[in-house]
Design a protein around this motif. Structure first.
Motif, PDB file in Angstrom:
ATOM      1  N   PRO A 391      26.360  -8.222 -32.163  1.00  0.00           N
ATOM      2  CA  PRO A 391      26.086  -7.118 -33.077  1.00  0.00           C
ATOM      3  C   PRO A 391      24.586  -6.866 -33.180  1.00  0.00           C
ATOM      4  N   PRO A 392      24.190  -5.686 -33.630  1.00  0.00           N
ATOM      5  CA  PRO A 392      22.752  -5.407 -33.777  1.00  0.00           C
ATOM      6  C   PRO A 392      22.040  -6.404 -34.686  1.00  0.00           C
ATOM      7  N   THR A 393      22.750  -6.916 -35.693  1.00  0.00           N
ATOM      8  CA  THR A 393      22.123  -7.880 -36.603  1.00  0.00           C
ATOM      9  C   THR A 393      21.691  -9.139 -35.862  1.00  0.00           C
ATOM     10  N   ALA A 394      22.555  -9.652 -35.016  1.00  0.00           N
ATOM     11  CA  ALA A 394      22.210 -10.865 -34.273  1.00  0.00           C
ATOM     12  C   ALA A 394      21.055 -10.612 -33.318  1.00  0.00           C
ATOM     13  N   LEU A 395      21.053  -9.455 -32.661  1.00  0.00           N
ATOM     14  CA  LEU A 395      19.934  -9.130 -31.773  1.00  0.00           C
ATOM     15  C   LEU A 395      18.636  -8.998 -32.556  1.00  0.00           C
ATOM     16  N   GLY A 396      18.702  -8.359 -33.746  1.00  0.00           N
ATOM     17  CA  GLY A 396      17.502  -8.238 -34.567  1.00  0.00           C
ATOM     18  C   GLY A 396      16.993  -9.578 -35.037  1.00  0.00           C
ATOM     19  N   ALA A 397      17.907 -10.465 -35.468  1.00  0.00           N
ATOM     20  CA  ALA A 397      17.483 -11.803 -35.888  1.00  0.00           C
ATOM     21  C   ALA A 397      16.872 -12.571 -34.723  1.00  0.00           C
ATOM     22  N   GLY A 398      17.458 -12.430 -33.529  1.00  0.00           N
ATOM     23  CA  GLY A 398      16.882 -13.083 -32.357  1.00  0.00           C
ATOM     24  C   GLY A 398      15.507 -12.549 -32.018  1.00  0.00           C
ATOM     25  N   LEU A 399      15.295 -11.245 -32.214  1.00  0.00           N
ATOM     26  CA  LEU A 399      13.987 -10.657 -31.934  1.00  0.00           C
ATOM     27  C   LEU A 399      12.942 -11.144 -32.927  1.00  0.00           C
ATOM     28  N   ILE A 400      13.332 -11.229 -34.204  1.00  0.00           N
ATOM     29  CA  ILE A 400      12.398 -11.769 -35.203  1.00  0.00           C
ATOM     30  C   ILE A 400      12.029 -13.209 -34.864  1.00  0.00           C
ATOM     31  N   GLY A 401      13.030 -14.003 -34.468  1.00  0.00           N
ATOM     32  CA  GLY A 401      12.739 -15.378 -34.081  1.00  0.00           C
ATOM     33  C   GLY A 401      11.872 -15.480 -32.846  1.00  0.00           C
TER      34      GLY A 401
END
Length: 587
Positions: A391-401
């Motif tokens: 989901p976009p949320t997981a991709l966004g969290a991965g990008l922040i990390g």
């Protein structure tokens, strides 16, 4: 006192080491210049002293090596080149972030900005600062912890004479209060004019270690600077007349239409030019270098100087321009790296932009998915269609990390102050904690935003809360946090933001199918009864209700994506520990 003993850099392949058995001292209460032509090994010497370069030898700062100093920011202030900060960060934000790293009050940033003359530019972005302001900010960064020793690499390079005068005035004031100052330069005149002692190196070896008076007497000598469009004619005429009169005159052709004449004077050169009809644009006495003349720094031209002593005239130190001393020692608190990480992440607009993009994309996916009616409620609330691996949320969290460690290596704010934060373990734990909170907050906002949007568009009965919402929430939170940690650890191992993002995408697309294939066959063993067996081994009995939660977590981890994420995180953590913790953490 600073003592560098036997500094030797590790040579590359069959090349000679850039620094070879270099030993010298820099005394307290004085300014020491490390002089050498470009490529002589000056920067490598400073990096060896700061243990940023592999090699041999040791450096003592008032009798202690760097890794034995409890609070390095209170002992050493460093400026290596330009300020290594994110271009979008403000000058005040950069200093406040470093205040958290050094364990000093955040108000120290405002004090230093006023001292270096940047009080009115505290909101200026680092990427827009001119070179003079960048040097001022770099000096403020070095002075944050009220250090005893300052190590500066070519601090006046590219500065105007006025900016250079201000810089060396501040360094002189620091030394007058008992501090130690060591800076590198390739300009002998600058070293003689601004330093108390000059250490000259060539090809990484010590050439001379002299006080400024002896250095000026043995290294510098008067010369006549001439600018003329007919350099060849004038040089030939000067050499011919010197041979005829049996005088020792040396004529050196330099860049452009410039001649340097040693062993003569302005009247003699002017008369020779007049007799031979040579047009002269400039004729001035100055102090020249008796040794090899290094190439001028980009954007700088040699300033004509009147003949006379080349030694710096001592000036009264202006102690008012120094920042007030820090009275209290910084506390060893686990919150230091957390504060640093929060200010690093929130000091630029990248994290809010990622969160905003995730919310917009999730809403744009959830509303059309609900119209078709073929997507489950969890998929609607997550904005997760079946054709997307994550989901976009997981991709966004991965990008922040991924940006958490990617920015650390791209803009190494802690490189010049090695050890001000626990460089490895403490910093890793802080980044994991902050990234987890960011991922959880992002997951919560997405679910709430999608739920409210679906109710607004399709009515109050469009979405109903699932009966197993608690287990779904745990899986959703674990996915967001796991992807954030995967991006963080991958960027830390490979020192690249793109590597962190690639690993996050590879978990469901590559690792997940492999895990499903490995564990998808028929099973001859079952984990039924695991809670009872664990209860028999445990020292403390837990309530029966906990058995249901334990089995729910086991089933959650057994899912293909969760299992792939767990294996990937384990492998990345081991890789990070092997690559990042090879040396013990320093403070």
């Amino acid at each position: 006192m600073l003592q560098a003993i036997g500094l030797t850099s590790t040579p590359r392949r069959d090349l000679t080491p850039a620094v070879d058995d270099l030993t010298f001292e820099a005394r307290s209460g004085s300014v020491t210049a490390l002089l050498g032509a470009p490529g002589a090994g000056k920067t490598t010497t400073l990096r060896l002293m700061l243990e940023l370069e592999s090699g041999r030898g040791i450096t003592y700062f008032r009798g202690r090596p760097l890794h034995r100093i409890a609070h390095p920011a209170r002992e050493i202030g460093v400026l290596l080149g330009d300020v290594p900060g994110h271009p979008a960060r403000t000058a005040r934000g950069q200093l406040r972030m470093l205040c958290a790293a050094a364990g000093v009050p955040a108000s120290r940033a405002d004090e230093l900005l006023e001292v270096v003359g940047l009080g009115g530019l505290s909101g200026q972005r680092l990427g827009t600062l001119p070179i003079g302001m960048d040097r001022r900010l770099g000096l403020a960064s070095a002075l944050l912890g009220d250090p005893h020793t300052l190590l500066l690499d070519a601090p006046s390079r590219g500065l105007s004479p006025r900016e250079s005068g201000w810089l060396f005035g501040l360094l002189r004031a620091h030394a007058a209060q008992g501090g130690t100052v060591l800076y590198t330069t390739s300009d002998p005149k600058e070293a003689a004019r601004t330093a108390d002692r000059v250490v000259t190196i060539d090809e990484g070896r010590l050439v001379a270690d002299q006080d400024a008076v002896s250095f000026a007497r043995t290294r510098l000598r008067p010369r006549v600077a001439v600018r003329t469009p007919h350099t060849a004619r004038l040089a030939e005429a000067l050499s011919r007349e010197a041979r005829a009169d049996r005088r020792s005159v040396e004529v050196v052709s330099e860049a452009g239409s410039r001649l340097s004449v040693y062993g003569s004077s302005c009247p003699e050169v002017g008369e020779t030019a007049f007799r031979h009809g040579v047009l002269v644009h400039q004729l001035a006495d100055e102090i020249g270098d008796a040794g090899p003349v290094p190439g001028p720094a980009p954007g700088l031209a040699a300033e004509p100087r009147q003949a006379g002593p080349a030694v710096r005239e001592p000036a009264a130190p202006d102690t008012e321009q120094l920042p007030p001393p820090l009275l209290a020692q910084p506390v060893r608190s686990p919150l230091r790296p957390v504060r640093y990480e929060l200010r690093r992440m929130l000091g630029v607009r990248l994290t809010p932009l990622i969160a905003a993009a995730v919310l917009v994309v999730s809403l744009a996916l959830a509303v059309p998915l609900a119209r078709t009616g073929r997507t489950s409620v969890p998929g609607l609330l997550a904005g997760w269609p079946g054709f997307l691996p994550l989901p976009p949320t997981a991709l966004g969290a991965g990008l922040i990390g991924a940006f958490s460690f990617g920015d650390e290596f791209r803009y190494p704010a802690l490189a010049g102050a090695l050890g001000t934060v626990p460089r490895r373990l403490g910093l890793l734990l802080a980044k994991l904690a902050v990234t987890a909170v960011a991922g959880l907050l992002l997951a919560f906002l997405v679910v709430v935003a999608d739920y409210e949007a679906l109710r607004l568009v399709y009515g109050a009965d469009a979405v109903s809360v699932p009966s197993n919402w608690l287990a779904l929430s745990a899986g959703w939170a674990g996915l967001a946090v796991g992807c954030g940690w995967a991006g963080l650890l991958a960027a830390g191992v490979f020192r690249l933001t793109a590597a962190g993002v690639a690993v996050v995408i590879a978990v469901p697309t590559l690792v997940g199918p492999l895990v499903q294939k490995a564990f998808g066959g028929p099973s001859t063993r079952s984990i039924v009864g695991l809670p009872a067996r664990l209860r028999e081994l445990a020292w403390v009995a837990w309530p029966r209700e906990a058995d249901r939660w334990l089995m729910a977590m086991v089933r959650l981890v057994a899912q293909p994506v969760a299992a792939a994420l767990t294996l990937s995180l384990s492998a990345l953590l081991c890789a990070y520990l092997l690559t990042g913790l090879r040396r013990r953490a320093r403070w």
